[in-house]
Design an enzyme around this catalytic site. Structure first.
Site, PDB file in Angstrom:
ATOM      1  N   LYS A   1       0.857  -1.186   0.000  1.00 49.12           N
ATOM      2  CA  LYS A   1       0.000   0.000   0.000  1.00 49.12           C
ATOM      3  C   LYS A   1       0.894   1.237   0.000  1.00 49.12           C
ATOM      4  CE  LYS A   1      -3.808   1.990   2.750  1.00 49.12           C
ATOM      5  NZ  LYS A   1      -4.612   1.832   3.988  1.00 49.12           N
TER       6      LYS A   1
ATOM      7  N   SER B   1      -9.616  -0.700   7.390  1.00 48.50           N
ATOM      8  CA  SER B   1      -9.073  -0.519   6.041  1.00 48.50           C
ATOM      9  C   SER B   1      -8.339  -1.731   5.459  1.00 48.50           C
ATOM     10  CB  SER B   1      -8.136   0.690   6.007  1.00 48.50           C
ATOM     11  OG  SER B   1      -8.876   1.876   6.020  1.00 48.50           O
TER      12      SER B   1
ATOM     13  N   SER C   1      -9.584   1.644   3.131  1.00 49.20           N
ATOM     14  CA  SER C   1      -8.771   2.459   2.261  1.00 49.20           C
ATOM     15  C   SER C   1      -7.703   1.672   1.506  1.00 49.20           C
ATOM     16  CB  SER C   1      -8.080   3.548   3.088  1.00 49.20           C
ATOM     17  OG  SER C   1      -7.131   2.968   3.972  1.00 49.20           O
TER      18      SER C   1
END
Lengths: 95, 485
Positions: free
Chosen positions: B79, B178, B154
């Site tokens: 990420k 997330s 997210s």
């Protein structure tokens, strides 16, 4: 309790955020909806409850003060928006 | 070689056993990304050169007969919230468009030591603020099961990349769900470790008392393998605990007996989709069939969790994001009158709408006259929420419920209504407030073919139990074997 446009401008000033007029209107609408949802917490009696700021019961974690190498100047300044020699360039803080 | 369905453990075996070189594996992975990511858009940057360099080093290591790491030859996506030395690290924000960190995050260093191949950075909601990845300043990521729908957020890019078969493993971060929510919406395994289990050094901070880093994988053994590589104390994060790291990868195949599962009635109330509820109830029957005792329990403060969470998270965010001021790194406005104006304009131009909203909310609830009514009140509610869990874990091994109230929603559906977006996190956020480990595993599909996630929560630092309980279900079902068309 609702936030008016003047309060939104004050919060933006505290947060150092420049906002366009249409952003301020949108934020007034959104923040009022969100804050009135948050207000449901006021229904709950929390007298005598200690605030919990952190899930772990750790405090004052110390380590030995051991000298070690740090970033080279060029690496530290590589992402600087305004490099001036070996310094970060910024506008004058005092007039 | 066809990588798309190969597990991380199998890839490592192929590499260690000499059936494939790291270079071949990496080429194959990059080829799948080229073929599929045009539609999915999971990645922000694919680091072909860096991945192939790392592959060459790992191949040389094997040729010299050296010991090979736990993830030798295995491609891993990161990420874009994690700092990687010399690589673009944007956190999904324009304000960091030109930022290249001078150091590696702790988990990145650990992955390099494990001989993993880091293939690139995945898309995310800006500063990890969002539940759909639509708040990325760069592009929208699509759910591999239905390109019209969100992969969740997210960490939507990491989840979509794993679900689409582009990589076997990815790293995400979880501040309010997330990792677990996108794993659930994409039909894969996603785990948030206990707060303090993984060092946050080099993780771009959002809510520092809530953030944790964790794995995405297509099966539980792979998730355990990745967790084992990144968990453990690091002196550079004083909240990473000095506790021994159990051998997560040596997971028990035996069902946990006796096993008592708490099922909170508050997780089955209004707003829960009927098909999601049906799949979760069916999963509980699977556990019953394995000898588990199902206990109806209550987490009475659940209805206050979203409000408490968004007060704590935004307060912490407003403080953490004060560092983006155009001074030392990141975007600086070109036109300004003085120093304060430089801060205001750089931030006004650099942040997107949701980040501004959360900074504003957090600043407000910490400001003079409001702090006690909002922030401190939320911290008191946080303690009550944690006490609810403590009480349940006195009598239950784990808590099970849905990961999210609905399957993946359509892109654009909630963009105009921030509060509706916040409410989609209702089942995941309490674990962050209390610091608990949680996992989402696939437990079924809707009639229209969208994945459904089962969330399992355990007491702090009981990741091993969590994995064992998750594995019990995985052995009995084949939901995790399904792949998007």
């Amino acid at each position: 309790m609702s936030l008016d446009v003047e309060q939104i401008r004050w919060i933006a000033h505290l947060a150092r955020l420049e906002l366009a007029d249409d952003e301020i209107d949108g934020l007034a609408r959104d923040l009022n909806a969100i804050v009135s949802y948050m207000d449901q917490l006021q229904q709950l009696n929390t007298d005598g409850i200690e605030p919990l700021a952190h899930p772990l019961d750790v405090k004052n974690v110390f380590r030995e003060d051991v000298p070690a190498s740090s970033l080279a100047v060029d690496e530290a300044l590589a992402s600087a928006p305004d490099r001036r020699g070996n310094y970060f360039g910024v506008p004058a803080v005092l007039d | 070689m066809a990588m798309m369905d190969t597990s991380a453990a199998e890839i490592r075996q192929l590499f260690v056993g000499g059936q494939a070189s790291a270079r071949e594996i990496t080429h194959s992975c990059l080829e799948v990304i080229r073929q599929r990511d045009g539609n999915i858009k999971a990645f922000l940057h694919v680091d072909e050169a860096g991945a192939l360099d790392q592959a060459r080093l790992v191949d040389e290591k094997r040729a010299r007969g050296e010991a090979l790491g736990q993830l030798a030859g295995v491609p891993v996506a990161l990420k874009d919230v994690l700092c990687v030395r010399g690589q673009p690290t944007t956190c999904g924000s324009k304000i960091l468009a030109s930022f290249t960190p001078p150091y590696d995050a702790h988990v990145v260093a650990r992955l390099r030591q494990a001989d993993a191949i880091l293939v690139g950075k995945t898309n995310m909601d800006e500063f990890a603020m969002g539940s759909s990845t639509e708040n990325s300043a760069y592009h929208t990521t699509r759910n591999p099961w239905d390109l019209e729908r969100t992969p969740g957020g997210s960490s939507g890019g990491s989840a979509a990349a794993v679900a689409a078969g582009e990589v076997p493993l990815a790293i995400g971060s979880d501040t309010g769900g997330s990792i677990r929510q996108p794993a659930g919406l994409c039909g894969i395994v996603g785990m948030k470790p206990s707060y303090g289990r993984v060092s946050r050094f080099g993780l771009i901070a959002y809510g520092s008392s809530l953030d944790q880093i964790g794995p995405f994988a297509r099966n539980i053994a792979d998730a355990a393998l990745l967790l084992a590589c990144v968990a453990g104390h690091d002196a550079r994060d004083s909240t990473s605990v000095e506790r021994a790291v159990p051998a997560y990868a040596q997971m028990s195949e035996q069902p946990l007996r006796p096993l008592t599962i708490g099922v909170p009635r508050e997780f089955f109330g209004a707003g829960l989709d009927g098909e999601v509820e049906k799949a979760v109830r069916a999963a509980l029957e699977v556990y019953q069939g394995l000898g588990a005792t199902i206990r109806d329990v209550s987490l009475p403060h659940t209805r206050f969790a979203v409000a408490a969470y968004y007060l704590v998270a935004t307060a912490e965010a407003s403080s953490n994001l004060a560092r983006y001021d155009g001074g030392h790194f990141g975007r600086r406005a070109t036109m300004f009158d003085n120093l304060i104006d430089m801060y205001c304009r750089s931030r006004g131009e650099g942040f997107g709408a949701e980040v501004k909203r959360r900074i504003m909310l957090g600043t407000h609830v910490l400001s003079s006259g409001y702090r006690d009514a909002y922030y401190v009140k939320a911290l008191k509610v946080r303690r009550l929420i944690k006490q609810d869990f403590d009480e349940v874990f006195n009598n239950c091994d784990v808590i099970i419920g849905p990961t999210s109230p609905t399957p993946a929603f359509k892109l654009g559906e909630k963009v105009g209504d921030p509060l509706a977006m916040y409410l989609s996190d209702v089942y995941t956020i309490s674990a962050n407030l209390a610091g608990l480990p949680g996992i989402s595993i696939p437990c079924g599909f809707t009639g229209s073919g969208l994945p459904i996630g089962l969330q399992i929560l355990a007491a702090p630092f009981e990741e091993q139990k969590l994995l064992q309980v998750a594995r019990m279900f995985e052995r009995e079902t084949d939901w995790h074997d399904r792949r998007p068309g």
